[in-house]
Write an enzyme that holds these catalytic residues in place. Structure first.
Site, short mmCIF file in Angstrom:
data_model
loop_
_atom_site.label_atom_id
_atom_site.label_comp_id
_atom_site.label_asym_id
_atom_site.label_seq_id
_atom_site.Cartn_x
_atom_site.Cartn_y
_atom_site.Cartn_z
CG MET A 37 -1.91 -1.19 1.16
SD MET A 37 -3.45 -0.91 2.04
CE MET A 37 -2.86 -0.61 3.68
N GLY A 38 2.15 1.09 -0.36
CA GLY A 38 3.05 2.25 -0.40
C GLY A 38 3.55 2.60 0.99
CG HIS A 41 8.63 0.18 6.16
ND1 HIS A 41 8.95 -1.15 6.16
CD2 HIS A 41 7.31 0.24 6.45
CE1 HIS A 41 7.88 -1.86 6.45
NE2 HIS A 41 6.86 -1.05 6.62
CG HIS A 44 7.12 -2.12 2.23
ND1 HIS A 44 6.94 -1.04 3.06
CD2 HIS A 44 5.94 -2.77 2.20
CE1 HIS A 44 5.70 -1.03 3.51
NE2 HIS A 44 5.07 -2.08 3.00
CG ASP A 161 0.37 -6.93 8.17
OD1 ASP A 161 0.03 -6.45 9.26
OD2 ASP A 161 0.85 -6.25 7.26
CB SER A 196 4.30 -0.97 11.02
OG SER A 196 3.02 -0.48 10.69
CB SER A 197 3.14 2.03 6.49
OG SER A 197 3.78 1.22 5.54
NE ARG A 198 -2.81 1.48 9.86
CZ ARG A 198 -3.21 0.50 9.03
NH1 ARG A 198 -2.55 -0.64 9.00
NH2 ARG A 198 -4.24 0.67 8.24
O1 PAF Z 1 -0.14 -5.76 3.55
C1 PAF Z 1 -0.56 -4.84 2.83
O2 PAF Z 1 0.11 -3.84 2.59
C2 PAF Z 1 -1.94 -4.95 2.20
O3 PAF Z 1 -2.83 -5.56 3.06
C3 PAF Z 1 -1.92 -5.65 0.83
C4 PAF Z 1 -1.49 -7.10 0.93
C5 PAF Z 1 -1.01 -4.91 -0.12
C6 PAF Z 1 -3.33 -5.65 0.23
O4 PAF Z 1 -3.81 -4.36 0.07
#
Ligand code: PAF
Length: 295
Positions: A37-38, A41, A44, A161, A196-198
Site C-alpha cells: 500500500m506504499g 520502508h 518492504h 501481518d 510498519s508504515s503506521r
Molecule cells: O499488507 C498490505 O500492505 C496490504 O494488506 C496488501 C497485501 C497490499 C493488500 O492491500
C-alpha cells in the site's frame, strides 16, 4: 554491490501493466510480485530483495502500490494513510524493481465496490478480524484481483501481518490459484520494534512505549523451552510492566492460528501474536516459537 540506476517502468493502467508484463512473459522470465500500500520502508525493501532472490537476475520483480479502500472500515485511517509515491519509486529503483503498478481506485474497482468478493471464512473472525470486520474480505479480494492482473509465479508477503499471510496462503490453496506464496521474516528496528508504515503515526513518547510489544514477544521466546504456560506468563509479566500500552490481545496459537493441543509435545512450533494501542495507534506484532513440553 552496485546500486541499480535504472528507474522501474511505471504502469498506471491495466493495459500498461499487461503490455509491460507481456514482454517479460515472452522472454520466459519468472515474475515475482510484492503487493504493497506504499509508504515503503526497509521491511518492504527486504520483500523486494526476497522476490529478486526467488526469480533471479533474469526474472522480473513487480511491486504494486495501492491503498485499497475495501480493506478499511468506517473510522479507520484510509484518508490519512501515508502516501509517499516519489520516495516509494526511489525505494523501488534502489531495489532493482522492474515494474511498479500504481493504479487508482477506478482502475482496480471500475464498477465501484465489487459485487463478488472473497469470503475469508472463519479465520477472519478472530484476532484482527474481530476488531476489523470486513478487513480480510477487502485484503483477499484485492490480492486475488492483483494476482489476476499480474499473474505472478510467486508473491512475497511479510510475516509482520501474520494473519494476512495465513489467510492468503489459505485462499491460494482453497481456490487453487497458481501462485507460490513466500513469507518473509519481519524487519525490526535495532530496539526490536517491527517496521510498519503506521509507525509514522507514533509521537516520540509513543514510539518509546511501542517497544513493549516486541519485548513481550521475545520474553515468550526466551521462556518457550519451558512450555506454553511459562512462555505465556513470561509475556504477560513483560506486558504488565509496560506503560501507556492498551493491550487488545496476547495469544499463543499453532502456526496456522488454530488452537494448540491440550497436551503439547516437546518441540511444538507455535506463534505468539499481540495487538495493542499505543498513543491512539493500533500496532500488531508476532513471533514464531518452539514450545517445550510442560515440565
Ligand atoms: O499488507 C498490505 O500492505 C496490504 O494488506 C496488501 C497485501 C497490499 C493488500 O492491500
Amino acid at each position: 554491490m552496485m546500486e541499480p540506476t535504472t528507474a522501474p517502468a511505471v504502469a498506471h493502467t491495466r493495459d500498461e501493466l499487461a503490455k509491460l508484463l507481456g514482454e517479460a512473459r515472452s522472454d520466459g522470465a519468472r515474475v515475482g510480485f510484492v503487493p504493497t500500500m506504499g509508504a515503503l520502508h526497509a521491511g518492504h525493501a527486504s520483500l523486494m530483495g526476497r522476490a529478486r532472490e526467488e526469480v533471479g537476475a533474469d526474472g522480473r520483480v513487480v511491486v504494486s502500490i495501492f491503498v485499497n479502500p475495501l480493506q478499511f472500515g468506517p473510522g479507520e485511517d484510509l484518508d490519512r494513510y501515508p502516501r509517499t509515491l516519489d520516495a516509494d519509486l526511489e525505494t523501488c529503483r534502489e531495489q532493482g524493481v522492474d515494474v511498479v503498478f500504481v493504479p487508482d481506485v477506478a482502475e482496480v474497482y471500475p464498477g465501484g465496490d465489487p459485487q463478488v468478493t472473497i469470503d475469508p471464512g472463519p479465520l477472519a473472525q478472530v484476532l484482527e478480524g474481530r476488531v476489523r470486520p470486513g478487513h480480510y474480505r477487502g485484503v483477499l479480494t484485492v490480492v486475488a484481483k492483483l494476482f489476476g492482473l499480474v499473474q505472478p509465479d510467486l508473491a512475497v508477503f511479510g510475516e509482520k501481518d501474520y494473519q494476512q499471510l495465513v489467510l492468503i496462503r489459505r485462499m491460494v490453496s482453497d481456490l487453487c490459484l497458481p501462485v507460490d506464496v513466500v513469507g518473509a521474516e519481519t524487519h525490526r528496528e535495532p530496539d526490536g520494534l517491527a517496521l510498519s508504515s503506521r509507525n509514522r503515526y507514533l509521537d516520540p513518547e509513543s514510539r518509546r512505549r511501542a517497544v513493549a510489544l516486541s519485548r513481550t514477544l521475545f520474553a515468550a521466546r526466551a521462556a518457550a523451552a519451558w512450555g506454553y504456560d511459562v512462555a505465556l506468563e513470561a509475556a504477560r509479566a513483560e506486558q504488565r510492566q509496560a506503560h501507556g500500552v492498551d493491550l487488545d490481545y496476547l495469544v499463543i496459537t499453532d502456526p496456522e492460528l488454530g488452537e494448540l493441543p491440550a497436551a503439547i509435545p516437546e518441540g511444538t512450533p507455535a506463534r505468539i501474536l499481540i495487538a495493542a494501542r499505543v498513543g491512539g495507534t493500533r500496532l500488531i506484532d508476532n513471533l514464531g516459537l518452539v514450545l517445550g513440553g510442560a515440565h
